[in-house]
Design an enzyme around this catalytic site. Structure first.
Site, PDB file in Angstrom:
ATOM      1  NE  ARG A  78      18.663  28.497  52.028  1.00  0.00           N
ATOM      2  CZ  ARG A  78      19.295  29.667  52.152  1.00  0.00           C
ATOM      3  NH1 ARG A  78      20.618  29.738  52.075  1.00  0.00           N
ATOM      4  NH2 ARG A  78      18.616  30.771  52.370  1.00  0.00           N
ATOM      5  CG  HIS A 122      19.045  34.762  48.600  1.00  0.00           C
ATOM      6  ND1 HIS A 122      19.498  33.634  49.250  1.00  0.00           N
ATOM      7  CD2 HIS A 122      20.033  35.680  48.757  1.00  0.00           C
ATOM      8  CE1 HIS A 122      20.695  33.857  49.771  1.00  0.00           C
ATOM      9  NE2 HIS A 122      21.054  35.099  49.485  1.00  0.00           N
ATOM     10  CD  GLU A 167      21.719  36.181  55.381  1.00  0.00           C
ATOM     11  OE1 GLU A 167      22.067  37.253  54.870  1.00  0.00           O
ATOM     12  OE2 GLU A 167      22.526  35.278  55.665  1.00  0.00           O
ATOM     13  CG  ASN A 292      21.822  31.846  56.217  1.00  0.00           C
ATOM     14  OD1 ASN A 292      21.471  30.661  56.187  1.00  0.00           O
ATOM     15  ND2 ASN A 292      21.410  32.731  55.342  1.00  0.00           N
ATOM     16  CE1 TYR A 294      28.754  32.742  55.022  1.00  0.00           C
ATOM     17  CE2 TYR A 294      26.660  33.557  55.824  1.00  0.00           C
ATOM     18  CZ  TYR A 294      27.398  32.926  54.853  1.00  0.00           C
ATOM     19  OH  TYR A 294      26.796  32.466  53.710  1.00  0.00           O
ATOM     20  CD  GLU A 352      23.378  31.837  52.962  1.00  0.00           C
ATOM     21  OE1 GLU A 352      24.279  32.671  53.223  1.00  0.00           O
ATOM     22  OE2 GLU A 352      22.332  32.127  52.369  1.00  0.00           O
TER      23      GLU A 352
HETATM   24  C1  BGC Z   1      23.846  35.702  52.046  1.00  0.00           C
HETATM   25  C2  BGC Z   1      24.561  35.306  50.783  1.00  0.00           C
HETATM   26  C3  BGC Z   1      25.961  35.897  50.765  1.00  0.00           C
HETATM   27  C4  BGC Z   1      26.711  35.344  51.967  1.00  0.00           C
HETATM   28  C5  BGC Z   1      28.148  35.803  52.067  1.00  0.00           C
HETATM   29  C6  BGC Z   1      24.705  35.704  53.283  1.00  0.00           C
HETATM   30  O1  BGC Z   1      24.449  36.868  54.004  1.00  0.00           O
HETATM   31  O2  BGC Z   1      22.666  34.964  52.215  1.00  0.00           O
HETATM   32  O3  BGC Z   1      23.811  35.706  49.684  1.00  0.00           O
HETATM   33  O4  BGC Z   1      26.640  35.639  49.591  1.00  0.00           O
HETATM   34  O5  BGC Z   1      26.069  35.734  53.152  1.00  0.00           O
HETATM   35  O6  BGC Z   1      28.237  37.175  52.244  1.00  0.00           O
END
Ligand code: BGC
Length: 449
Positions: A78, A122, A167, A292, A294, A352
């Site tokens: 991607r 992006h 995002e 995405n 995290y 992501e």
């Molecule tokens: C983004 C990336 C970024 C990653 C880590 C995401 O919000 O798409 O570009 O590097 O998080 O912060």
């Protein structure tokens, strides 16, 4: 009988990057500047004065990087396209030499059996469009559709998976409300306009795709589940606001044709009455949703944290990444199941997932040990599989990121790669996490607990 622990044979195993974060050579071969070129070249805005001028030099080393992807066994890559490489003024004149880079990259991927997954936007808006108001100018929906059409005409014969925006929340929140990302504005009144124009552009891009493309197009959002810090009504209300602001602000319009009620409570007079006709247009069928993921946020009422009035309660007993994000794999399962329950059974991809950790120097020249990242990937892959067990139509997973790269306003100080990049020599060294991920791919997840 125990269920088969393996992922489906056609599950996509990928890694992700974005143009400004890895390519370097931002002005090569006739490209125009982007807002990130300007932002990073403004003193004081990016840590250590870092810029994307060289980054991972992927623009020139993409063949080596594709070989590496093949060695790791990735089945998908991607990446995003730099709008101002292709349209240096953002619209009008096409720069064929810029487009050629993406043609070469796509051909190299396909020759190595790797599926290209293209993100159109992006975060690196052409500077020429920023001069016309950028995401605040309603004309941007048309500019984006024009750009999308150029890409689709050039690549849709070989690219089967597209997404419009990466995002949108980060673009509006970081770029227009808090100013920590390009173009660096700080305005309560601009952020809702930017958000709405992002959604209008997304819809115009999907429409352009339907007219010209033959494959699939979707949207990529970042989702962060919000868990209340307590049962106090104030904390519950703050949690609902935070959830509306980050998680529902874009998905409700796309899937339900309306904004969450809480938006007015959050923005007050800065939240306009958007025309229903726009929302009807925004609510266009898409073929998949990219998520995405995290971290999560344990949320409390905090009148000082404007405009949402919600604060993050740090979970001191839990592990955190180097960007200060709590490691919370169950949040990924919860997110995927929540999307299915709220918006329906749309095909999902984790577009992501990954973590920045300090990578200790290794005695071995050809491998770097990154046990925290290995553990992060392992536990999140297990969480993704659990969502599938609960009935979610999850079709692929992309690690963020293939390479250590330019982490926006953190510059090169945060390393998210499964492959280490020595920014002095541009040498790539797969970390233990890359080897681990490769094993997961080879066994279709059978090595996971
Ligand atoms: C983004 C990336 C970024 C990653 C880590 C995401 O919000 O798409 O570009 O590097 O998080 O912060």
């Amino acid at each position: 009988m125990t269920p088969d622990p393996r992922f489906p044979a056609d599950f996509l195993w990928g890694a992700a990057t974005s143009a400004y974060q890895v390519e370097g050579s931002p002005l090569a071969d006739g490209a125009g500047p982007s807002i990130w070129q300007r932002f990073s070249h403004t003193p004081g805005l990016v840590k250590n004065g870092d810029t994307g001028d060289v980054a991972c030099d992927h623009y020139r080393r993409y063949e080596e990087d594709v070989r590496l992807m093949r060695e790791l066994g990735l089945t998908a890559y991607r990446f995003s396209v730099s709008w101002s490489r292709v349209l240096p003024e953002g619209k009008g004149r096409i720069n064929e030499r810029g487009l050629d880079f993406y043609r070469r990259l796509v051909d190299a991927l396909l020759a190595n059996g790797i599926q290209p997954v293209v993100t159109l936007y992006h975060w690196d808006l052409p500077a020429a469009l920023d001069d016309r108001g950028g995401w605040l100018n309603p004309d941007i929906a048309g500019w984006f559709a024009e750009y999308a059409a150029v890409l689709v005409r050039a690549l849709d014969d070989r690219v089967e998976m597209w997404s419009t925006l990466n995002e949108p929340w980060v673009v509006a929140d970081g770029g227009y409300l808090h100013g920590v990302l390009a173009p660096g504005h700080r305005s309560l009144f601009e952020a809702p306009l930017a958000s709405h124009n992002l959604l209008r552009a997304h819809a115009a891009g999907v429409e352009a795709y339907r007219a010209l493309g033959r494959h699939r197009i979707g949207l990529v959002v970042n989702i962060e589940p919000k868990d209340p810090a307590s049962d106090r009504p104030e904390d519950l209300a703050a949690t609902a606001r935070a959830d509306a602001y980050l998680n529902r602000q874009y998905l409700d319009p796309v899937f339900l044709g309306r904004y969450p009620e809480e938006m007015r409570e959050i923005f007050g007079d800065a939240w306009p009455d958007f025309p229903q006709a726009d929302l009807d247009h925004i609510r266009q069928p898409i073929d998949f949703l990219g998520v995405n993921y995290y971290t999560r946020m344990v949320t409390c009422d905090d009148p000082r944290a404007l405009p949402v009035r919600a604060g993050r309660v740090r979970q001191t007993r839990h592990a955190h990444t180097e960007t200060g994000w709590e490691v919370h794999p169950p949040g990924l399962t919860k997110t995927l199941v929540w999307i299915k329950e709220r918006y329906g059974d749309i095909p999902l991809y984790v577009t992501e997932n990954g973590a920045a950790f300090y990578d200790p120097p290794s005695a071995e020249a050809d491998e770097l040990s990154d046990p925290l990242r290995v553990s992060y990937l392992r536990t999140h892959l297990v969480a993704a599989r659990e969502a599938m067990r609960q009935g979610v139509d999850l079709r692929g997973y992309f690690a963020w990121s293939l390479l250590d790269n330019f982490e926006w306003s953190h510059g090169y100080s945060k390393r998210f790669g499964i492959v280490h990049v020595d920014f002095e020599t541009q040498r790539r060294t797969p970390k233990a996490s890359a080897r681990f991920y490769s094993e997961v791919i080879r066994t279709r997840g059978a090595v996971l607990p």
